[in-house]
Design an enzyme around this catalytic site. Sequence first.
Site, PDB file in Angstrom:
ATOM      1  N   GLU A  38       0.882  -1.156   0.000  1.00  0.00           N
ATOM      2  CA  GLU A  38       0.000   0.000   0.000  1.00  0.00           C
ATOM      3  C   GLU A  38       0.930   1.218   0.000  1.00  0.00           C
ATOM      4  O   GLU A  38       1.824   1.276   0.837  1.00  0.00           O
ATOM      5  CB  GLU A  38      -0.761  -0.027   1.328  1.00  0.00           C
ATOM      6  CG  GLU A  38      -2.208   0.249   1.208  1.00  0.00           C
ATOM      7  CD  GLU A  38      -2.873   0.249   2.575  1.00  0.00           C
ATOM      8  OE1 GLU A  38      -2.727  -0.746   3.311  1.00  0.00           O
ATOM      9  OE2 GLU A  38      -3.521   1.252   2.884  1.00  0.00           O
ATOM     10  N   ARG A 269       5.366 -13.642   9.163  1.00  0.00           N
ATOM     11  CA  ARG A 269       6.028 -12.369   8.908  1.00  0.00           C
ATOM     12  C   ARG A 269       7.356 -12.317   9.638  1.00  0.00           C
ATOM     13  O   ARG A 269       7.611 -13.093  10.549  1.00  0.00           O
ATOM     14  CB  ARG A 269       5.137 -11.199   9.282  1.00  0.00           C
ATOM     15  CG  ARG A 269       4.706 -11.139  10.739  1.00  0.00           C
ATOM     16  CD  ARG A 269       3.527 -10.197  10.944  1.00  0.00           C
ATOM     17  NE  ARG A 269       3.806  -8.832  10.547  1.00  0.00           N
ATOM     18  CZ  ARG A 269       3.116  -8.179   9.599  1.00  0.00           C
ATOM     19  NH1 ARG A 269       2.149  -8.756   8.956  1.00  0.00           N
ATOM     20  NH2 ARG A 269       3.410  -6.928   9.308  1.00  0.00           N
ATOM     21  N   LYS A 279       4.267  -0.136  11.107  1.00  0.00           N
ATOM     22  CA  LYS A 279       4.209   1.135  10.391  1.00  0.00           C
ATOM     23  C   LYS A 279       3.899   2.284  11.349  1.00  0.00           C
ATOM     24  O   LYS A 279       4.480   3.355  11.259  1.00  0.00           O
ATOM     25  CB  LYS A 279       3.108   1.070   9.331  1.00  0.00           C
ATOM     26  CG  LYS A 279       3.640   0.978   7.909  1.00  0.00           C
ATOM     27  CD  LYS A 279       2.500   0.969   6.898  1.00  0.00           C
ATOM     28  CE  LYS A 279       2.931   0.179   5.667  1.00  0.00           C
ATOM     29  NZ  LYS A 279       1.874   0.014   4.677  1.00  0.00           N
TER      30      LYS A 279
END
Length: 570
Positions: A38, A269, A279
């Site tokens: 994104e 992950r 983030k």
Amino acid sequence: MSQDTVTPPASNFIRNIVEADNASGKWGGRIETRFPPEPNGYLHFGHAKSILLNFGLARDYGGVCHMRFDDTNPTREEQEYVDAILEDVRWLGCDWGEQLNYTSDYFDRLCAYAETLIEGGHAYVDSQNAEAMRATRGTLTEPGRDSPYRNRSIEDNLDLFRRMRAGEFPDGTHILRAKIDMASPNMNLRDPAIYRIRHAHHHRTGDAWCIYPMYDYAHCVSDALENITHSLCTLEFESHRPLYEWFLERLADAGHFSRPLPQQIEFSRLNLSYTVLSKRKLIQLVQEGHVDGWDDPRMPTLKGARRRGFTPQGFKLFLDRIGISKSDSLIDMVVLEDCMREDLNARAERRIAVLDPLRLVLVNVPEDHVEECFAPNHPQKPELGKRMVPLTRELWIEREDFMETPSKGYFRLRPDGEVRLRYGFIIKCTGFDKDEAGKVSCVYAEVDMDTKSGTPGSESRKVKGNIHWLSAAHAVEAEVRMVDRLFSVPAPGSRREGDAPELERDFLDDINPHSKSSTRAMLEPSLGSAAPESTYQFERHGYFVADRKDHKPGHAVYNRTVTLRDSWAK
Ligand code: ATP
Ligand code: MG
């Protein structure tokens, strides 16, 4: 050591799936993957795992990896991030060929397929407000309740959806939902949203749209439109897989896609100690000024890694070493640092730097004499040759390489003691000066002219100490930034043994106060004119890189990438 660099990546369960598909002919030997960020932030070390996995599989099995911007959220995305992400993916050595795509390119088709879902009775426009939707969603232990609008006619749904699209309604008044099962034990299947109204400007489509597709819908459709074979994502999407398949099956039934449909596969992950990869936390570090921007060499972003001197090859080695699996784990930062060391050890040329300079005068060398000494550029690679390092009467040595009152086991320079000047001569200390503060300001020594390195018989006399040095007349001054781990504990912000029950920790309190310092150092002259991003081993000190931003002719700036050995081990 360097053997590991050429070992093919260990097999993993995803490779096994690809190989089984190739063996069964499922995709006719085709493999297409994608990396779908994104564009709402900078890439971090975790993204590197996903990038190298996706692009690596495509490369190893003769396929293509698509670069796809998942730009469905108009309010959080910017072109600046798109550009930065492309630069970072390219820096990692990945090539998307013709396949640079944007989900926003598919808005027309996404919208048309939503109508297909409505026409098939698989979607409806809900007109409850957000609060009512939340209240009827149920919980993990209780089923949800059907919306009073769930049984609208196909005609009404189509009409309302088209009017949503035409901009007739304000944000939040209607939403298009999939008609699945409000009682499903999987919350993701309780009539999830497909389209919502958002009167917002989009960085690529401008004001063309006032409805935007939700991630779960847009993502699987984009995969199918791009003929993705294996759609790899992190484990938190495991419970979304039934929804991914639900959408694609219905659109395939309607003739929009052919089978086999893209297969979603989840992997764990990357979690790394001594840093944060969320983030939100990275944004906080930058916005509150705890670091000097996204590309601060201490940041776990790819921009930061690049300024730090971490290398794409080092990341590759790291990801091959930690492997791909489905189990969550915390990888120790030292594994990443070791991979960078290993890669740099193989590739970086050696140079001399004196980080804390102390003057040394060779009393029996004439003022204007220049003695040519030769140092190998890489001890394990004689083919890289040697370079001349001039030895003159006045030198710089490390302050810690002289001790007035040596401690036990100290073999470097001391009053009346002998050491070898690396690549030069054996010298004997004959005296020293101190300044008013009592600090040693200059050391004097006599050269034994018969001991020059590289000349026959020169090594017959052995001394224990061996120190590096630079000619004061030739050295260039530089700013050297001693970069270290950004956090001083393995799990920043987490509770520690003995913490009072009411104590809440903040990850910001765990920032390592010694993660950044800067020193005026002396370097070999060639380091002053090296290109930005050139990496070197500074002998005895570690690996350093010419700063990408601040290193300029006449103003040398180096960042420490890693020390020679792990300095964090207990
Ligand atoms: P967001 O909360 O904004 O979605 P994100 O970390 O998922 O954050 P994306 O830009 O959506 O960021 O991520 C792009 C891709 O990178 C996704 O496929 C995601 O699964 C992967 N990715 C993100 N973080 C990690 C990580 N720590 N380890 C491995 N892959 C990751
Ligand atoms: Mg995401």
